[in-house]
Design an enzyme around this catalytic site. Structure first.
Site, PDB file in Angstrom:
ATOM      1  N   LYS A 107     -26.108 -64.756  25.558  1.00 38.47           N
ATOM      2  CA  LYS A 107     -27.046 -64.670  24.639  1.00 38.47           C
ATOM      3  C   LYS A 107     -26.911 -64.175  23.267  1.00 38.47           C
ATOM      4  O   LYS A 107     -26.359 -63.058  23.119  1.00 38.47           O
ATOM      5  CB  LYS A 107     -28.437 -63.830  25.321  1.00 38.47           C
ATOM      6  CG  LYS A 107     -29.716 -64.394  25.125  1.00 38.47           C
ATOM      7  CD  LYS A 107     -30.821 -63.577  26.064  1.00 38.47           C
ATOM      8  CE  LYS A 107     -32.065 -64.220  25.873  1.00 38.47           C
ATOM      9  NZ  LYS A 107     -32.981 -63.646  27.037  1.00 38.47           N
ATOM     10  N   GLU A 124     -45.950 -63.028  37.917  1.00 41.41           N
ATOM     11  CA  GLU A 124     -47.256 -62.420  37.823  1.00 41.41           C
ATOM     12  C   GLU A 124     -47.937 -62.509  39.175  1.00 41.41           C
ATOM     13  O   GLU A 124     -48.597 -61.647  39.185  1.00 41.41           O
ATOM     14  CB  GLU A 124     -47.821 -63.023  36.764  1.00 41.41           C
ATOM     15  CG  GLU A 124     -47.263 -63.096  35.188  1.00 41.41           C
ATOM     16  CD  GLU A 124     -46.142 -63.816  34.916  1.00 41.41           C
ATOM     17  OE1 GLU A 124     -45.541 -64.528  35.860  1.00 41.41           O
ATOM     18  OE2 GLU A 124     -45.496 -63.552  34.027  1.00 41.41           O
ATOM     19  N   ARG A 168     -51.599 -67.036  35.506  1.00 40.02           N
ATOM     20  CA  ARG A 168     -50.709 -67.610  36.807  1.00 40.02           C
ATOM     21  C   ARG A 168     -51.368 -66.872  38.113  1.00 40.02           C
ATOM     22  O   ARG A 168     -51.264 -67.475  38.989  1.00 40.02           O
ATOM     23  CB  ARG A 168     -49.383 -67.009  36.624  1.00 40.02           C
ATOM     24  CG  ARG A 168     -48.431 -67.768  36.022  1.00 40.02           C
ATOM     25  CD  ARG A 168     -47.808 -68.798  36.907  1.00 40.02           C
ATOM     26  NE  ARG A 168     -47.496 -69.974  36.020  1.00 40.02           N
ATOM     27  CZ  ARG A 168     -46.210 -69.813  35.678  1.00 40.02           C
ATOM     28  NH1 ARG A 168     -45.184 -68.800  36.010  1.00 40.02           N
ATOM     29  NH2 ARG A 168     -45.581 -70.669  35.004  1.00 40.02           N
TER      30      ARG A 168
END
Ligand SMILES: Cc1ncc(C[n+]2csc(CCOP(=O)(O)OP(=O)(O)O)c2C)c(N)n1
Length: 665
Positions: A301, A388, A416
C-alpha cells in the site's frame, strides 16, 4: 520526452507497449496519482499499490468485453486512467467530475459499481452465471483485498463459486491493511500462506505454461526467487513473518490445507504484485484455467511514495496534502473537533466510569473515533473486521451478558446489518447502543457513502430509540443516557467538525422522548411558524428563525432530539399553535423525521401544513463540498424561507390565520 501516459487512453494502447515501456508507464501513473490527489484528495495508498496489477490486467484481458469487478472499488483510479478517463482525471471526487469509485454510468469499462466492501466475489460470480447461461466466453476477474476477505459475503460467495461455474478468476490483493491494520484469524492465515514454505511451490502446470512465453524464463526465475527467499521478498513488500509455533495439525489447520483449495478454488501464489512480467504470465495462465482460480498477489500500500509507505492508514484515503512532506492541510484555527473524536473521547470517559460499556468497530478505528478507546482501554475495544452484521450480533451477544456494547458504525455501512438490528437487537429488546457516524452527506464519496436512510430504517422497528444531537455536548448527554437504557438506542451525527460548544465535565441524563424548546412563540402578532430542525440541522434552523423573525414572523424553534419516540405532546402543541410547521433533517424526506411529524398530525387530526426540508427521493451524487449539494437540493436558508412563505400563501394556512384572528377577536 513525452510521457507514455499521454499516449495511453485505452486498454488497446496498453497492449501495444513493450514491457519496458509499461514499466515506465507504471512510474508515470504513480506520479499522476500523487500529483492529482495532492489537490483532490482520495484513496492514494490503495491505488499506488495496484499500479502494476492494473496494467497487467489490461495487458492480458480486454474490457469492456472481459469484466473486472473491483471490491470496494476505491483502488480503481489506475483503471480509470487506462480506460478513457485520463483527460478528466483531475476532476475526480469533485463537483460534476469523475466518481472516486466504479460507476456503471461513467464508463462501459466499469461493469459493476461498488464502494461497500465484500461485494466483488458475489457480483463477479453472478456475472459468470449470466455468461454461462448466455453461452458466451467473457473472462470475469474479481479483485478483492485481504480485509474484504474478513467480510461474510466474500465467504458466502466462495462457498458458491465451484458449484456454479468453471471459469472464474479471483485476485486477492493482499497488502496486510484494510484502512487500519487488518485483524483476525483470516489475516493471520494469509500471513501464514505467505511465510510457510509448503505453500510456496509453484504449480508444475503453471511453470510449463509460463515457459512458453518469450520472457517466461525470467518470470519463473523471479517467481522462484520470491519462493525461495520468501522472507526477503516479503520484507520488500512490507510484510512480516507470521509468529512461530503454529504448525499444521493435519486436519486442515495451519500448514496442512488451503481454504481456497478446500472450497474447490485453485490457489496460485503468493506472487509479487509489483513484478509486471510475473503478473502478466500469471494472468495469462489464469485465463487458460478450466476451473475457478484465486491468485494471491502481494502488494504494498503506498508503493512509490515515502510518506504513504510510512503511514498507510492516513494515506488509505485523505484530503489534499503537500507532496514534499505528505502533510495534510491543518484545520483552520478555531475549527471545532470532529464529531468522531468527541464521540471517541467521550466513550473512553464513559468506559472508565462504567465497566459494562465496551466499544465495537467494523474495521474503522480512526473513522469512527474508536481509536481513542483502543489506545486508552484496549481490553474494552473490539475490532471485528469489515463485518457489520457480525459486529451487531456480537454486540447483541454481549448485551445478553449484561453489557452495554457501543457499536460505532457509519450510517451507510449499518445498512448491511439491518436484519440483525430487527431480528436480534430489537426483537430481543437488547440494550445495544448504535452510534451512527457520517449520518448525512459524505460529499466527495457520493451516494454509496451518504448516510441518508437510517431514520427511515430504524423508525419503523419496535423497541428502538432514535436520537440526534444538535451539538457535541448533547451527543455526550445522549451517549450517557443510552448507557442507562434497556432498549436498542441509535444516535446519529454527521461527518466533519462539530458545532464548537464546550462539553460539560459531567454528562446529563436526557428524558427519553422529550424535545427541547429553544425559543417559544412571542405571541406579539406575527404569523406563526414552528421550526423543528433535527440534529445538525439546528444551525440552519437558527438562521431561518433569525431571518423570519427579522421579517416580523413569530417563530418557535424546537430541538426535537428524538425521532423515536417523538415528543408527541410538544409537537402537537406547537403544531396546533403554528400556521406552518417546518421539519428540517439531514436525511431523505421519505420516511424520515418529517414523515413522523406528518403521521402524528394525521393521527391527531392537526391540519397545520408541514414543510419538510430534507433530501429528495433520489440518490444524491458526489460533489466537492456539502454546501454545493445543499444549494442544489434546496437545504438552504433561502429555499426554506421561500417554501414557508409559499405555504403561508396557500388557502389552508390563510383559513387557519382567519380562524386564529376570529378566536383572538
Ligand atoms: C461494508 C463496508 N464497511 C466498511 C467500509 C470502509 N472501508 C473502505 S475500504 C476498507 C478497507 C479495505 O481493505 P482491503 O479490502 O484490504 O483493500 P485495500 O484498501 O487494502 O486495497 C474499509 C474498511 C466499506 N467500504 N464497506
Amino acid at each position: 520526452m513525452s510521457r507514455y501516459l499521454e499516449m495511453v487512453d485505452s486498454p488497446t494502447h496498453v497492449k501495444k507497449l513493450t514491457l519496458e515501456q509499461l514499466q515506465q508507464l507504471a512510474e508515470e501513473i504513480r506520479q499522476e496519482l500523487i500529483t492529482v490527489l495532492s489537490k483532490n484528495g482520495g484513496h492514494l495508498g490503495p491505488n499506488l499499490g495496484v499500479v502494476e496489477l492494473t496494467i497487467a490486467l489490461h495487458r492480458v484481458f480486454t474490457t469492456p468485453k472481459d469484466k473486472f469487478v473491483w471490491d470496494v472499488s476505491h483502488q480503481i483510479y489506475v483503471h480509470k486512467l487506462l480506460t478513457g478517463r485520463k483527460g478528466r482525471f483531475d476532476t475526480i471526487r469533485s463537483t460534476g467530475g469523475l466518481s472516486g469509485f466504479a460507476l456503471r454510468s461513467e464508463s462501459e469499462h466499469d461493469c459493476y459499481g461498488a464502494a461497500h466492501a465484500g461485494t466483488a466475489l458475489s457480483a463477479a460470480l453472478g456475472i459468470c452465471a449470466g455468461r454461462d447461461q448466455r453461452g458466451s466466453d467473457e473472462n470475469v476477474v474479481a479483485i478483492f483485498g485481504d480485509a474484504a476477505l474478513t467480510n461474510g459475503i466474500s465467504f458466502e460467495a466462495m462457498n458458491n463459486i465451484a458449484p456454479t461455474t468453471k471459469k472464474f478468476i479471483g485476485i486477492l490483493n493482499d497488502n496486510e491493511w484494510g484502512i487500519a491494520k487488518n485483524v483476525g484469524a483470516i489475516s493471520t492465515y494469509l500471513n501464514r500462506l505467505i511465510t510457510h514454505p509448503s505453500y510456496n511451490k509453484l504449480a508444475r502446470d503453471f511453470e510449463r505454461f509460463v515457459r512458453r512465453f518469450p520472457k517466461g524464463d525470467i518470470a519463473l526465475k523471479l517467481a522462484h526467487k520470491a519462493e525461495e527467499g520468501m522472507k526477503g521478498a516479503l520484507t520488500d513488500v512490507g510484510l512480516r513473518p507470521s509468529p512461530s509455533g503454529m504448525e499444521g495439525d493435519g486436519r486442515g489447520g495451519y500448514g496442512s490445507s488451503l481454504i481456497f483449495e478446500e472450497m474447490g478454488l485453485r490457489y496460485l501464489g503468493p506472487i509479487d504484485g509489483h513484478n509486471l512480467p510475473l503478473l502478466i504470465s500469471t494472468l495469462e495462465f489464469a485465463k487458460t484455467c478450466d476451473r475457478p482460480i484465486v491468485i494471491h498477489v502481494l502488494t504494498q500500500k503506498g508503493k512509490g511514495y515515502e510518506a504513504a509507505l510510512k503511514n498507510p492508514e492516513k494515506f488509505h484515503g485523505l484530503g489534499p496534502y503537500d507532496i514534499a512532506t505528505g502533510a495534510t492541510l491543518p484545520a483552520e484555527p478555531g475549527t471545532p473537533p470532529q464529531w468522531q473524536d468527541v464521540f471517541g473521547q467521550a466513550l473512553v470517559r464513559l468506559c472508565q466510569k462504567d465497566n459494562t460499556i465496551v466499544g465495537i468497530t467494523a474495521a474503522m478505528p480512526s473513522g469512527t473515533g474508536l481509536k481513542h478507546l483502543e489506545k486508552a482501554l484496549p481490553n474494552r475495544y473490539y475490532d471485528v473486521g469489515i463485518a457489520e452484521e457480525h459486529a451487531v450480533l456480537f454486540a447483541c451477544g454481549m448485551a445478553t451478558m449484561g453489557f452495554h456494547p457501543v457499536c460505532a458504525i457509519y450510517s451507510t455501512f449499518l445498512q448491511r446489518a439491518y436484519d440483525c438490528i430487527v431480528h436480534d437487537a430489537a426483537l430481543q429488546d437488547l440494550p445495544v447502543i448504535f452510534c451512527l457516524d457520517r449520518a448525512g452527506l459524505s460529499a466527495q464519496d457520493g451516494p454509496t457513502h451518504h448516510g441518508l436512510f437510517d431514520i427511515a430504517y430504524v423508525r419503523s422497528v419496535p423497541n428502538c430509540i432514535a436520537m440526534a444531537p444538535k451539538d457535541e455536548d448533547e451527543l455526550v448527554d445522549m451517549m450517557f443516557t443510552a448507557t442507562h437504557e434497556r432498549h436498542p438506542t441509535f444516535i446519529r451525527y454527521p461527518r466533519g467538525p462539530a458545532e464548537g460548544v464546550p462539553v460539560k465535565e459531567q454528562p446529563r441524563l436526557i428524558e427519553i422522548g422529550k424535545a427541547e424548546v429553544i425559543q417559544s412563540f412571542s405571541n406579539k402578532g406575527g404569523r406563526k411558524v414552528a421550526l423543528f430542525p433535527l440534529g445538525n440541522m439546528m444551525s440552519l434552523g437558527r438562521q431561518v428563525a433569525a431571518q423570519l423573525t427579522a421579517e416580523g414572523y413569530d417563530v418557535a424553534l424546537v430541538n426535537p432530539r428524538f425521532v423515536k419516540p417523538l415528543d408527541a405532546g410538544l409537537t402537537e402543541f406547537f403544531g396546533r399553535a403554528a400556521e406552518v410547521t417546518v421539519t428540517l433533517e439531514d436525511h431523505v424526506v421519505l420516511g424520515g423525521y418529517g414523515s413522523a411529524v406528518v403521521e402524528l398530525f394525521s393521527e391527531k387530526r392537526i391540519t397545520t401544513p408541514v414543510v419538510r426540508v430534507g433530501w429528495p427521493d433520489q440518490f444524491i451524487e458526489h460533489a466537492s463540498t456539502v454546501e454545493v449539494l445543499r444549494s442544489k437540493y434546496g437545504l438552504t436558508v433561502e429555499n426554506t424561507v421561500a417554501s414557508i412563505k409559499s405555504e403561508l400563501s396557500q388557502p389552508a394556512a390563510a383559513s387557519k390565520l382567519i380562524a386564529q384572528h376570529v378566536q383572538a377577536g
